[in-house]
Design an enzyme around this catalytic site. Structure first.
Site, PDB file in Angstrom:
ATOM      1  N   GLY A  58       0.814  -1.205   0.000  1.00  0.00           N
ATOM      2  CA  GLY A  58       0.000   0.000   0.000  1.00  0.00           C
ATOM      3  C   GLY A  58       0.850   1.259   0.000  1.00  0.00           C
ATOM      4  O   GLY A  58       1.962   1.280   0.527  1.00  0.00           O
ATOM      5  N   SER A  59       0.334   2.314  -0.602  1.00  0.00           N
ATOM      6  CA  SER A  59       1.016   3.600  -0.557  1.00  0.00           C
ATOM      7  C   SER A  59       0.729   4.269   0.780  1.00  0.00           C
ATOM      8  O   SER A  59       0.000   3.749   1.615  1.00  0.00           O
ATOM      9  CB  SER A  59       0.550   4.466  -1.715  1.00  0.00           C
ATOM     10  OG  SER A  59       0.906   3.882  -2.953  1.00  0.00           O
ATOM     11  N   HIS A  61       3.375   5.132   2.699  1.00  0.00           N
ATOM     12  CA  HIS A  61       4.555   4.843   3.519  1.00  0.00           C
ATOM     13  C   HIS A  61       5.813   5.494   2.944  1.00  0.00           C
ATOM     14  O   HIS A  61       6.914   5.112   3.296  1.00  0.00           O
ATOM     15  CB  HIS A  61       4.764   3.336   3.600  1.00  0.00           C
ATOM     16  CG  HIS A  61       3.553   2.584   4.051  1.00  0.00           C
ATOM     17  ND1 HIS A  61       2.932   2.849   5.245  1.00  0.00           N
ATOM     18  CD2 HIS A  61       2.832   1.597   3.451  1.00  0.00           C
ATOM     19  CE1 HIS A  61       1.886   2.048   5.377  1.00  0.00           C
ATOM     20  NE2 HIS A  61       1.796   1.291   4.292  1.00  0.00           N
ATOM     21  N   LYS A 109       5.749  -7.643   3.006  1.00  0.00           N
ATOM     22  CA  LYS A 109       5.471  -7.330   4.407  1.00  0.00           C
ATOM     23  C   LYS A 109       4.314  -8.211   4.881  1.00  0.00           C
ATOM     24  O   LYS A 109       3.398  -8.515   4.119  1.00  0.00           O
ATOM     25  CB  LYS A 109       5.125  -5.855   4.589  1.00  0.00           C
ATOM     26  CG  LYS A 109       6.277  -4.910   4.248  1.00  0.00           C
ATOM     27  CD  LYS A 109       5.994  -3.476   4.674  1.00  0.00           C
ATOM     28  CE  LYS A 109       4.740  -2.907   4.075  1.00  0.00           C
ATOM     29  NZ  LYS A 109       4.736  -2.932   2.599  1.00  0.00           N
ATOM     30  N   HIS A 216      -0.619   1.120   9.300  1.00  0.00           N
ATOM     31  CA  HIS A 216      -1.872   1.319   8.580  1.00  0.00           C
ATOM     32  C   HIS A 216      -2.948   1.851   9.519  1.00  0.00           C
ATOM     33  O   HIS A 216      -4.133   1.602   9.330  1.00  0.00           O
ATOM     34  CB  HIS A 216      -2.341   0.010   7.937  1.00  0.00           C
ATOM     35  CG  HIS A 216      -1.364  -0.550   6.965  1.00  0.00           C
ATOM     36  ND1 HIS A 216      -0.556  -1.621   7.257  1.00  0.00           N
ATOM     37  CD2 HIS A 216      -1.052  -0.164   5.697  1.00  0.00           C
ATOM     38  CE1 HIS A 216       0.214  -1.890   6.208  1.00  0.00           C
ATOM     39  NE2 HIS A 216      -0.069  -1.023   5.259  1.00  0.00           N
ATOM     40  N   ASP A 381       8.911  48.952  26.352  1.00  0.00           N
ATOM     41  CA  ASP A 381      10.059  48.828  27.254  1.00  0.00           C
ATOM     42  C   ASP A 381      11.248  49.689  26.840  1.00  0.00           C
ATOM     43  O   ASP A 381      12.359  49.514  27.345  1.00  0.00           O
ATOM     44  CB  ASP A 381      10.505  47.372  27.351  1.00  0.00           C
ATOM     45  CG  ASP A 381      11.062  46.840  26.036  1.00  0.00           C
ATOM     46  OD1 ASP A 381      10.911  47.517  24.999  1.00  0.00           O
ATOM     47  OD2 ASP A 381      11.642  45.732  26.048  1.00  0.00           O
ATOM     48  N   MET A 471      15.649  56.048  16.049  1.00  0.00           N
ATOM     49  CA  MET A 471      16.517  57.018  16.711  1.00  0.00           C
ATOM     50  C   MET A 471      17.432  57.742  15.726  1.00  0.00           C
ATOM     51  O   MET A 471      17.898  58.856  15.999  1.00  0.00           O
ATOM     52  CB  MET A 471      17.353  56.319  17.797  1.00  0.00           C
ATOM     53  CG  MET A 471      18.439  55.408  17.261  1.00  0.00           C
ATOM     54  SD  MET A 471      19.565  54.815  18.552  1.00  0.00           S
ATOM     55  CE  MET A 471      18.539  53.656  19.426  1.00  0.00           C
ATOM     56  N   ASP A 526       8.784  58.717  17.877  1.00  0.00           N
ATOM     57  CA  ASP A 526       9.520  57.476  18.115  1.00  0.00           C
ATOM     58  C   ASP A 526      10.291  57.591  19.427  1.00  0.00           C
ATOM     59  O   ASP A 526      10.982  58.600  19.664  1.00  0.00           O
ATOM     60  CB  ASP A 526      10.498  57.225  16.967  1.00  0.00           C
ATOM     61  CG  ASP A 526      11.353  55.998  17.218  1.00  0.00           C
ATOM     62  OD1 ASP A 526      10.833  54.877  17.079  1.00  0.00           O
ATOM     63  OD2 ASP A 526      12.536  56.183  17.589  1.00  0.00           O
ATOM     64  N   GLY A 528      12.968  56.106  20.592  1.00  0.00           N
ATOM     65  CA  GLY A 528      14.413  56.204  20.440  1.00  0.00           C
ATOM     66  C   GLY A 528      14.847  57.593  20.015  1.00  0.00           C
ATOM     67  O   GLY A 528      15.837  58.150  20.534  1.00  0.00           O
TER      68      GLY A 528
END
Length: 546
Positions: A58-59, A61, A109, A216, A381, A471, A526, A528
């Site tokens: 089966g696909s 995998h 398998k 599966h 901050d 700044m 701004d 800064g």
């Protein structure tokens, strides 16, 4: 849309076509037989002297099985629909396409559909006169009492062993025997945090970690609650019989959606728990025998005798086969970190120390105002960041760690101080400014020219320009004013004008403000640039704002 598929019914054909666009393989042109075969293989040429090897199933995998077609491994792979065995006619067509006088080995398998369909195809091929042998791989250790363990990633070691023997010219009986011998010695076990999602279907509701899931989507042998990656690997190795002696070959398989980071952590845990000295060869970590997008891994072990090591290390042209890796102890070296230069050993200037203290105090007092500006356009901050640098400067002054009487040395010391005391990009940028300025000051440049050179390096690394609402919009005009021979008062006016101009800019070209909607920037200076303006106003002897 949860996956990058087109129509689910076209998935298998399209993935094989994708492979065939780059790999040295050829595809069957019939929709009822999805066969991938070595492009250089002819049954009446190579097949006369070399055993053909065919696997498949089966696909879902991928890269198994088509990714292991190539010289030194599989001659062909026959693909079914997702998690469904290919039909007997497709398998038989694959045998006819590959099998020459040397014969053919089918590697199957241990699933009912694969056993029955490949088995009937083998019987019909023998009826047609083809020399065909079969082996069935059953390496799953999840259900030790079951009479028919499933075939998992250990199948790939069988592919490689059989391919090695076939490639060197062993006859069908010898290749068959080598494959059977490998099957007897290989064992696998997997664990997944979630099951796979089939194309076109809703995600599975099974979200509990399970040990021993089938590829599966079969339920695991039991639900587990691993605390972390180390514990997950420990449980898998325990289910494998907790091997404590080697040497071993280890195949570490990604079942579909584990990240590279997860797989490296799992690899580390696996090698540590097995003991690095007990692992002679490592294959992976890589997606090798997957289960669509299953979030899990499997470990396959095989004893590492000389024959197995030689076979698994031999070069192949199959695109998905991983390079075999030797395991060794971690090698380390001791990096050299920057040594803090002796601080404050140069000359001191009391008047300059007082000026620097006033500048630092201005920033310290401005913390709240700058934070309030930054809260409108950033993360709030900026004031705290500048205050941290100011406090570090004041402390260094108190401790005599700034060579205030020597320009180049002072700039260098400030550069180191800003890099360690200030967080975020502002500290790094100011450190670049002062470090670059120090180099210019060593060449006897004055402060304005040195700071201009530092600004150029700030722009080079930071990527901002004047007009980007940073700044620099206050700093550049202020320094240019000084460099042109004007007074500090004129420089302060230029800095303030530049800062005020940022409040009229509705688009930022750098920094966090570049991620803020235009209307939120309108009228907000701004932070800064405001900090720079306040510094130059203090430098000019004006009273700083609170």
């Amino acid at each position: 849309m949860h996956h990058f598929y087109n129509a689910p019914e076209h998935l298998v054909s399209e993935l094989l076509e994708g492979l065939a666009m780059t790999a040295s393989v050829t595809l069957s042109d019939h929709r009822d037989a999805r066969i991938v075969m070595r492009a250089d293989w002819q049954p009446d040429r190579e097949g006369r002297q070399q055993v053909a090897l065919i696997s498949g199933g089966g696909s879902g995998h991928e890269p198994a099985h088509a990714g292991f077609v190539g010289q030194g491994m599989l001659t062909a792979a026959v693909a079914g629909d997702v998690f469904a065995s290919p039909g007997v006619e497709a398998i038989l067509a694959g045998i006819r396409a590959c099998c020459g006088d040397a014969g053919c080995l089918l590697i199957i398998k241990n699933y009912t559909g694969d056993r029955l369909n490949f088995g009937l195809a083998a019987e019909r091929a023998r009826e047609e006169g083809y020399r065909v042998e079969t082996v069935i791989v059953a390496d799953d250790m999840a259900l030790p009492e079951t009479p028919q363990p499933r075939g998992l990633a250990g199948t790939l070691l069988v592919h490689k062993m059989a391919g090695y023997c076939a490639n060197r010219g062993d006859d069908l009986e010898a290749v068959h025997q080598a494959a059977r011998h490998m099957i007897e010695r290989v064992r696998s076990m997997g664990m997944a945090l979630s099951s796979a999602t089939l194309p076109g279907q809703e995600a599975s509701s099974r979200k509990t970690p399970e040990l021993g899931l089938g590829i599966h989507n079969e339920p695991g042998v039991r639900q587990v609650t691993p605390e972390n990656a180390d514990d997950a690997v420990s449980q898998v190795l325990e289910a494998l019989g907790r091997p404590d002696s080697g040497p071993w070959v280890v195949l570490l398989n990604n079942l579909g959606s584990c990240s590279p980071q997860e797989m490296q952590v799992i690899k580390r845990a696996c090698l540590d728990q097995l003991g690095r000295a007990n692992v002679a060869l490592l294959l992976g970590p890589a997606p090798l025998m997957t289960s669509l997008d299953m979030h899990g891994f499997s470990i396959t072990l095989a004893p590492a005798d000389d024959t197995i090591l030689e076979a698994l290390s031999a070069p192949v042209q199959a695109p998905a086969w991983p390079t075999a890796q030797k395991v060794h102890d971690i090698e380390t070296f001791s990096p050299r970190f920057s040594q803090q230069p002796p601080a404050g050993e140069g000359r001191h200037d009391e008047a300059r120390e007082q000026l620097i203290a006033r500048l630092a105090t201005t920033l310290k007092k401005s913390e709240k105002a700058l934070d309030e500006l930054d809260a409108k356009v950033g993360d709030g901050d900026a004031g705290a960041t500048f205050a941290a640098g100011a406090n570090a400067v004041l402390k260094a002054l108190d401790e005599g760690r700034l060579s205030t009487g020597e320009d180049a040395l002072l700039a260098s010391e400030l550069g180191h101080l800003f890099a360690t005391a200030m967080g975020g990009s502002s500290g790094v940028l100011l450190s670049i400014l002062m470090t670059s300025a120090a180099q210019e000051l060593e060449e006897s440049a004055g402060w304005p020219r040195a700071l201009q050179a530092g600004i150029e390096r700030m722009q080079h690394y930071g990527g901002a320009e004047q007009g980007d609402r940073t700044m620099l919009d206050a700093l550049i005009p202020a320094i240019e004013t000084l460099a042109n021979g004007n007074s500090t008062d004129a420089a302060a006016q230029a800095a303030r004008a530049g800062a005020e101009e940022t409040g009229r800019m509705r688009k930022a070209g750098a920094g966090r403000s570049s991620l803020v909607p235009e209307q939120a920037l309108d009228g907000v200076i701004d932070p800064g640039a405001e900090a720079v303006a306040r510094l130059f106003e203090t430098l000019a002897g004006r009273d700083a704002k609170d």
